[in-house]
Design an enzyme around this catalytic site. Structure first.
Site, mmCIF file in Angstrom:
data_model
loop_
_atom_site.group_PDB
_atom_site.id
_atom_site.type_symbol
_atom_site.label_atom_id
_atom_site.label_comp_id
_atom_site.label_asym_id
_atom_site.label_seq_id
_atom_site.Cartn_x
_atom_site.Cartn_y
_atom_site.Cartn_z
ATOM 1 N N ASP A 194 -14.774 16.291 -9.392
ATOM 2 C CA ASP A 194 -14.186 15.223 -8.371
ATOM 3 C C ASP A 194 -13.424 15.815 -7.175
ATOM 4 O OD1 ASP A 194 -12.326 14.440 -11.693
ATOM 5 O OD2 ASP A 194 -14.095 13.516 -10.826
ATOM 6 N N ARG A 237 -22.777 19.520 -21.361
ATOM 7 C CA ARG A 237 -22.191 20.502 -20.594
ATOM 8 C C ARG A 237 -20.822 19.555 -19.901
ATOM 9 N NH1 ARG A 237 -23.550 20.348 -15.474
ATOM 10 N NH2 ARG A 237 -23.135 22.625 -14.896
ATOM 11 N N GLU A 258 -48.998 5.331 -26.959
ATOM 12 C CA GLU A 258 -48.987 4.758 -25.842
ATOM 13 C C GLU A 258 -47.759 4.001 -25.428
ATOM 14 O OE1 GLU A 258 -51.486 4.717 -23.635
ATOM 15 O OE2 GLU A 258 -52.034 6.496 -24.980
ATOM 16 N N PRO A 264 -40.820 6.160 -19.594
ATOM 17 C CA PRO A 264 -41.034 6.347 -18.109
ATOM 18 C C PRO A 264 -40.885 5.222 -17.360
ATOM 19 C CG PRO A 264 -43.004 6.724 -19.225
ATOM 20 C CD PRO A 264 -41.944 6.625 -20.256
HETATM 21 N N1 ADE Z 1 -41.583 9.627 -22.037
HETATM 22 C C1 ADE Z 1 -42.743 9.882 -21.476
HETATM 23 N N2 ADE Z 1 -42.283 10.136 -20.061
HETATM 24 C C2 ADE Z 1 -41.170 10.057 -20.018
HETATM 25 C C3 ADE Z 1 -40.037 10.091 -18.914
HETATM 26 N N3 ADE Z 1 -40.501 10.554 -17.691
HETATM 27 N N4 ADE Z 1 -39.175 9.956 -19.138
HETATM 28 C C4 ADE Z 1 -38.314 9.530 -20.328
HETATM 29 N N5 ADE Z 1 -39.280 9.220 -21.509
HETATM 30 C C5 ADE Z 1 -40.428 9.528 -21.325
#
Ligand code: ADE
Length: 237
Positions: free
Chosen positions: A169, A154, A116, A89
């Protein structure tokens, strides 16, 4: 393209790889996805992959040894370095533009975290780029990794029935997709717009463009202001 995914829960991805567009890409030999359970590289008999954080605090941290050993088994020093992505994240948010760039890579290694976080030395020693799929926290990187693999698969030329990249494009701006209709032309009294039935390709194109503009104005006005995110543009959204 080859994608290696490092995870302690390969089972989460197995069903995904055997279905959908990713299976088609693999059957057509345009993509190979290989799962690596880095727990297999743990040194002790309990195959421990995590430990308590130095300095205290809640939760567990992924240990460096199994991940280093797995990466070293995977990446030969005499071969071109793969692109290395760490799902977190804390990363920069994935956009269609980024996915398009990644779809041109020969080889990608994806590391999925749990608990964590990762021992910081994993970040310090390896050239990972961190990728987030949005500003929320999931319990691990496996779902984000699937999002990434699907969005790349994809775009690989030949995976979809039609030439998606050419279609992309041809879009001029950052617009959402236009509405789509199929048969029947009259469904429960709801009619398909006449312009789509008339066979005039220029009129259809202009109608689609104005609809895409209207939809973008309504649903994602930020895209028209040139924000950091790029619209998916092509395909069904
Ligand atoms: N791991 C935990 N949350 C995540 C997220 N929002 N994006 C990527 N990996 C993650």
């Amino acid at each position: 393209m080859r994608i290696d995914v490092l995870t302690i829960f390969p089972g989460i991805l197995e069903g995904f790889l055997n279905g959908s567009i990713v299976r088609i890409a693999q059957e057509k030999r345009l993509l190979e996805v290989v799962l690596h359970d880095f727990r297999q590289f743990a040194l002790d008999k309990h195959r421990t992959v995590d430990d308590k954080p130095f300095g205290g605090g809640p939760g567990m941290v992924l240990k460096p040894e199994p991940i280093f050993a797995c990466l070293e088994a995977l990446i030969a020093p005499d071969q071109p370095a793969p692109r290395m992505l760490l799902m977190s994240p804390c990363g920069s948010t994935l956009t269609q533009k980024r996915v398009r760039a990644l779809s041109k890579d020969e080889r990608i290694v994806i590391l999925c975290g749990r608990y964590e976080g990762y021992d910081e030395r994993i970040r310090l020693a390896w050239p990972f780029e961190e990728v987030s799929i949005g500003d929320y926290v999931l319990s691990g990187g496996e779902v984000p990794a699937m999002v990434l693999v699907d969005s790349i698969a994809r775009l690989l030329p030949g995976v979809l029935g039609h030439d998606l990249s050419a279609l992309q494009d041809s879009f001029e701006g950052p617009l959402l997709d236009h509405p789509h209709y199929t048969r029947p032309a009259d469904f429960r009294g709801m009619q398909v717009p006449d312009v789509l039935l008339g066979g005039d390709h220029a009129k259809v194109a202009s109608w689609r463009h104005s609809q895409a503009l209207e939809r973008t104005r309504l649903l994602r006005p930020d895209l028209l202001r040139g924000g950091p995110n790029e619209a998916p543009n092509a395909g069904q959204v």
